[in-house]
Design an enzyme around this catalytic site. Structure first.
Site, PDB file in Angstrom:
ATOM      1  N   THR A   1      40.739  52.116  42.412  1.00 53.57           N
ATOM      2  CA  THR A   1      41.913  52.262  43.275  1.00 53.57           C
ATOM      3  C   THR A   1      42.968  53.135  42.606  1.00 53.57           C
ATOM      4  OG1 THR A   1      41.528  50.099  44.287  1.00 53.57           O
ATOM      5  CG2 THR A   1      43.748  51.013  44.487  1.00 53.57           C
TER       6      THR A   1
ATOM      7  N   ASP B   1      38.427  41.951  35.744  1.00 58.90           N
ATOM      8  CA  ASP B   1      37.678  42.479  34.602  1.00 58.90           C
ATOM      9  C   ASP B   1      38.604  42.872  33.456  1.00 58.90           C
ATOM     10  OD1 ASP B   1      35.418  42.139  36.077  1.00 58.90           O
ATOM     11  OD2 ASP B   1      35.175  44.249  36.598  1.00 58.90           O
TER      12      ASP B   1
ATOM     13  N   ARG C   1      37.157  34.476  41.700  1.00 57.99           N
ATOM     14  CA  ARG C   1      38.354  35.123  42.240  1.00 57.99           C
ATOM     15  C   ARG C   1      38.877  34.416  43.493  1.00 57.99           C
ATOM     16  NH1 ARG C   1      35.269  40.485  43.572  1.00 57.99           N
ATOM     17  NH2 ARG C   1      36.884  41.272  42.182  1.00 57.99           N
TER      18      ARG C   1
END
Length: 378
Positions: free
Chosen positions: A133, A155, A298
């Site tokens: 991104t 990560d 997540r």
């Protein structure tokens, strides 16, 4: 000012808190925030020739009322995608642009994105995401778009910051599930293979194994010999009074002799966790539990550390935007909040410091020193 904001890549806990804190910071001074749905795909899908229909599909006004309660849940209310407008596959091209593309792709549709930024009258843009991104954010910066980046990835592999939003919660979840899995693994005297997200960096596997006292940990940075691993785990199981052993494995880990799976990082392949479990069973005859934590890492709301980081990253991003600072990345370095040039993204992804933190022969965390290391190591 009229400020656009988007979230791209994988969702992580704390993103909604970051959105809320940013809106509260800039709305306090009377500025307008436009949320862009589905990351860069939202700008790609906006048709300036059909503004009303496009706005309903891709935009959402973010004011104090709209964000008042969004931080009570995980994920991102703006939704997300992994679309990169500079490398658009044929099936990703919006219908209103499809007839204008030549060749088989992938296509660089950045000119369209620049047209959309102008059409939306955005004075600045804030991108919340990981390396992919932020790499496209850097592309737009080079194209003259006023932009600020916020690092968000469990990560924790973005250069320029010791910490990325979402990492603490992902590790916390992993440690909790690993400890819970001990009950079944120990009851049946099995070996457990726990696969964790982390395709290019093994930090989640390393740190989770380190904190949960797992016997072995496989990381992306070091290829492993399945026969050696199997022998080590059999010995771990023999030495354990409860007669079980555990190993964590990064999804991007690979066996010796393999070619790392980098050509299509999101493409289909047999999971390394399943392959590792099958090898262990074949080599030892031992029953193996294979558990992929995947999206459980997540899911749900953020822990307190990610709430803190999300809030402070957002406030810094708001300050930079209002001060008309451009091409910057907020972050944490040596325990201190600050910002760096966005072009730090060109250094690629951050990897585990194998020499300091990992025993490549024994496949386990071996933290030789924490002096001068950031809080979460790397």
């Amino acid at each position: 000012m009229r400020i656009g904001i988007l979230t791209g890549g994988g969702d992580v806990p704390g993103t909604n808190r970051c959105l809320k804190a940013f809106v509260e910071r800039v709305a306090h001074d009377g500025h307008e925030v436009v949320g862009i749905r589905r990351g860069w795909a939202g700008l790609l899908d906006y048709d300036p020739d059909e503004p009303d229909a496009s706005a309903e599909r891709t935009l959402v006004t973010l004011d104090r009322e709209r964000v008042r309660t969004i931080d009570r849940s995980g994920g991102t209310v703006l939704h997300t995608s992994r679309v990169d407008p500079s490398r658009v596959q044929g099936f990703e091209v919006p219908w209103f642009l499809a007839g204008r593309q030549l060749g088989d792709g992938p296509y660089d549709l950045t000119p369209h994105v620049l047209r959309v930024v102008d059409a939306l009258r955005l004075d600045a843009l804030v991108a919340i995401g990981g390396h992919d991104t932020l790499s496209y954010a850097l592309r737009l910066h080079h194209e003259g778009v006023p932009i600020v980046g916020v690092p968000k990835t469990m990560d924790n592999d973005v250069h320029g910051t010791d910490y990325c939003l979402g990492f603490s919660t992902a590790v916390t979840r992993s440690v909790e599930f690993i400890h819970q899995l001990r009950t079944s693994t120990g009851s049946h005297e099995h070996i457990a293979v726990v696969e964790l997200f982390g395709r290019h960096s093994g930090e989640t596997s390393l740190v989770s194994a380190y904190l949960a006292s797992v016997d072995r940990a496989l990381i992306c940075e070091v290829p492993f010999d399945p026969e050696r691993l199997a022998a080590l785990l059999v010995e771990d199981r023999r030495r354990n009074p409860s007669r079980y052993a555990m190993v964590t494995v990064s999804e991007g880990a690979y066996m010796t002799g393999e070619i790392p799976d980098v050509a299509d990082p999101l493409g289909p392949r047999e999971t390394i966790g399943a392959a590792t479990g099958a090898f262990i069973t074949h080599l030892t005859g031992q029953d193996v539990i294979v558990q992929s934590l995947g999206y459980l890492m997540r899911s749900g709301g953020p822990d307190s550390l990610d709430l803190m980081v999300a809030t402070n990253f957002a406030v810094m991003a708001g300050d930079l935007t209002l001060d008309e600072e451009r091409g910057r990345l907020v972050g944490l370095q040596s325990g201190t909040y600050g910002d760096v040039p966005l072009d730090v993204i060109d250094r690629g992804v951050k990897r585990v410091d194998v020499a300091s933190l990992y025993d490549a022969e024994a496949y386990r965390p071996t933290v030789r020193t924490v002096v001068d290391k950031p809080m979460f190591l790397y």
